[in-house]
Write an enzyme that holds these catalytic residues in place. Sequence first.
Site, PDB file in Angstrom:
ATOM      1  N   GLY A 145      49.802  33.268  37.562  1.00 27.51           N
ATOM      2  CA  GLY A 145      48.931  32.301  36.923  1.00 27.51           C
ATOM      3  C   GLY A 145      48.824  32.564  35.439  1.00 27.51           C
ATOM      4  N   GLY A 178      46.125  31.549  31.878  1.00 30.14           N
ATOM      5  CA  GLY A 178      44.864  30.982  31.454  1.00 30.14           C
ATOM      6  C   GLY A 178      44.563  31.330  30.024  1.00 30.14           C
ATOM      7  N   MET A 230      43.111  33.822  28.695  1.00 35.31           N
ATOM      8  CA  MET A 230      43.204  35.207  28.247  1.00 35.31           C
ATOM      9  C   MET A 230      44.599  35.799  28.350  1.00 35.31           C
ATOM     10  SD  MET A 230      39.714  36.942  29.586  1.00 35.31           S
ATOM     11  CE  MET A 230      38.587  35.865  30.420  1.00 35.31           C
ATOM     12  N   GLY A 231      45.527  35.091  28.994  1.00 29.79           N
ATOM     13  CA  GLY A 231      46.865  35.634  29.091  1.00 29.79           C
ATOM     14  C   GLY A 231      47.602  35.133  30.307  1.00 29.79           C
ATOM     15  N   LYS A 256      48.155  41.613  34.191  1.00 26.86           N
ATOM     16  CA  LYS A 256      47.823  40.588  33.208  1.00 26.86           C
ATOM     17  C   LYS A 256      48.243  41.072  31.833  1.00 26.86           C
ATOM     18  CE  LYS A 256      45.082  37.330  33.258  1.00 26.86           C
ATOM     19  NZ  LYS A 256      44.022  36.328  33.326  1.00 26.86           N
ATOM     20  N   ASP A 288      34.723  33.877  31.667  1.00 27.57           N
ATOM     21  CA  ASP A 288      35.713  32.881  32.103  1.00 27.57           C
ATOM     22  C   ASP A 288      35.610  32.658  33.612  1.00 27.57           C
ATOM     23  OD1 ASP A 288      37.700  31.002  31.790  1.00 27.57           O
ATOM     24  OD2 ASP A 288      39.344  32.433  31.904  1.00 27.57           O
TER      25      ASP A 288
END
Length: 935
Positions: free
Chosen positions: A72, A74, A76-77, A94, A191
Amino acid sequence: MIGEKTNPTVCEVCGSRIESTASGEFGCLVCLLRDGLGEPTEAPEGWSDAPPLSLGQYVIMRREDGTLWELGRGAMGVTYRAQDPSLQREVALKIIKTDLIGPISEARERFMREARAAAALRHPSVATVYQFGIDEASGQCFCAMELVEGETLDERVRRTGPLDVPSVIEIAQQITAALTAAERHGLVHRDLKPANVMIVEGGEPGGLEVKIIDFGLAKALGATTETRDLTHGGFVGTPAFASPEQLRDAPVDVRSDIYSLGAMLWYLLSGHRPFGQGAPAQAPVEQLKVAQVPSRLATLLVSMVAPEPAVRPGTQELAKKLRALNAQVSSSHWWNRKKSVALMVVLVLLTAAFLLFVIQRERSGKVPEKSLAVLPFENESDDRQNTYFADGMQDDVMTGLAQLADLRVINRASVQNYRDPAKRPSARAIGEALGVAYLVEGSVRRQGDRVRINARLIQAASERQVWAADYDRQLSDVFAIQSEVARQIADELQLRLSATEKQRIDEPPTRDFAAYELYLHARELLDNYVEGSDQWQPLNEAVRLLNEATARDPQFALAWCGLASAHSQLYQFKADHTPARLSLAGEAVQKALALRPDLGEPHLAAAIYFSLEHRDDVRGRAELGLARAKLPNNAHVALLSGKIAQRDGRWAEMLAELERSHTLNPRDRAAVDELGTVYDALRRYDEARRVLDQATAAGLNSDWFATRRAAFFWHDKGDTSELRTVFQRRLALGTPNERLFAARIQTAWCDGNFDEAARLLAADPRQQFEAGEKRFYPRAYFEGMTARARGDQLAARIAFTAARPFLEETFRQQPDNPNCLIILAEVDAALGNKEQALAEANRAVAMQEKAKNAWEGSVMLVGRAQVYAWAGEHQQAIAQLESLVNRPRVCHYGYLKMDPDWVDLRGEARFQRLVESLAPARGQSRIIPVDQTTQ
């Protein structure tokens, strides 16, 4: 909100907030990060041979096609599936964007301070953080977390629609407990959203276990200067679920996460986000009422999404209120958790028994007693232009009855063939054809300001008139007449009407009769518009009429729904495929929803808008769920639900919805075509032919359905004789078309009649052909296929070499169309460009997987199998086909046995065994099970 302009501070590619610097807008850091890592959107040629990307001791894993295993992305990364070789443990890795606004050394120092603060958090509902680190080679910050197997809440809503109240309360309690623990450590998530909460696989039976992910990236908060500085890094999060103070870049605390939790719970219950991007307006409580959320829970949600943080409950208060709500819900006999498993078993058994009863009854020729069709009302007015008015009376009586859950009502498209009373079959024959017990007939005579309406209810089997009435009233009383007719019929059939159903029957659609007439004129144009026509005047005229209607009565919700439909069709059919036209459709949908969220039609219009125009199946499914509750007899609801399930790979749901659509609209071409196609795709060939035979007998486009039936027979039996017969008949009648040409060429190949294929090509001067599935072939491709099937390798090479530039240019013009790329891969395989062909085929498959369309994905995978075969990778080709045997659409006996696509594999014993396993045994083919879901 629908119709609003895109927020310029949000990335149009990934939806993340665009950062700014003192010198101006910087751009989307998530997209910059992706580009900086050098990760391609699709796997490039030779990708599988490249060394793996690693950070610290973690090695990012790859999928079967060689692409990085992305979980995934988003604000933040980007998160990947990775492995720690030393511990032999898989993790979620991540790769985090750093604060590029300041010096990189400052960003790293800040990152490690946050890491130390977050490492102390341990909670059962929070994914464990194994390590924060900075890769020495690249200087990239990363976070290794517990790999949580399951699906996100966002994916669950996408798959099933809004969740039930007890499940949402359980989820809320677990997340609140995690926020309480985080608050003790001075942490805030920043988030929190459905995509950051996972439902854990293998959780407690009968319950839900969730884990919050990305909590390791929360900013540390506290009283010291060191931690207070950490709140100055700008916005982090997803705008749709972010608190107002986050959007203002103001300091935040745990109440910001409580706001995000409230917005998330709102979405789980209703399928709607309470606010769009930007500062919140008044909470749209009507969404919760429509979703039947208990008032105490609705009140709590409103307080959680209050604009001012001080108004929101704290974690302790929130936990207390959730415990009280849980106790209240659990005490109700229908939500008693101790009995839920047993109750579910009973419900499943009863449902299965009921469905079995219905199926057996319908297959035995019996029809439901409480079922009817409203036939077109005869226009007896002197002015024959009043036909639209008679149709409006029929349609509105039918609409009133179709809202009743206790009655099955056939949809409008299936009764239009019975418009002329002089040519109608007997009532018994119509009842048998439509599968109903009763018919409603009527006539309308309009003269001046008066209207005379006759209506009668007929029992189809006996042809006995059960009820009749005449109404001679002022024209302004027409709504009352419609209501009386529907009420009288409901009484005669002894239907159970709820208070809401009674209210809806009695409620006029508008108080302005002139606006109603404009609406009827427009509806006639929309109902009679033929899809695929290049004559746009009827749709433009419908827009004009509906604009007048809504100007006269701005509260006329059904007129706004019609306006949304007209704009959508102009957009879908490429008459005006512009953002401006799409925005007009969205504005009309939004207006209808705001006016009447309690009606089903606005929610159906919203479902069409989101699913077809935006491919937002999460919102589409949620809106369809709300529409179905109000429109239990609407075939379009079932058809669209089936199409969404089809894209998602939920075959059982797809089949059930399309069968329901056909039951409610048995003479509608779209419903017949979709169901026949699905039966064929599932290798239920007898049922596919039965559906088409019934449609043909009813006079529905016999040419089209005869051709489809013949293709199904070839799939089933490996016999092209029906296809050749149909071709001869259609040519004799002068009704061939472009797709028929491609079918004739393919049939000639399958029969080994290559001279006929060459003659067909020589007689057609076109340089390009369309064969469906957004596939466009140059003439040289067909010439190359003919030569290759015949064994003339030199002629095939010359033709494919000529075809290649056309295909390259087509893909350049349509870079998001994997069908173009897979054809190019076939040509490269035929030309001996093996590595290039395999790379193109893998890229086409990856493009289709990214689109998350399981129905189209099967076609792309069989295309890759063909490329494997032509490239000499026979065992890989056969393995690919074997993996597709239980997926719809592709592995038909006749196709694999006869089509020259597979001539290279016919000498392989393993391939022959596969083909023979699909051959009809004792007249029956190997049916694909539907109790599986393909994602």
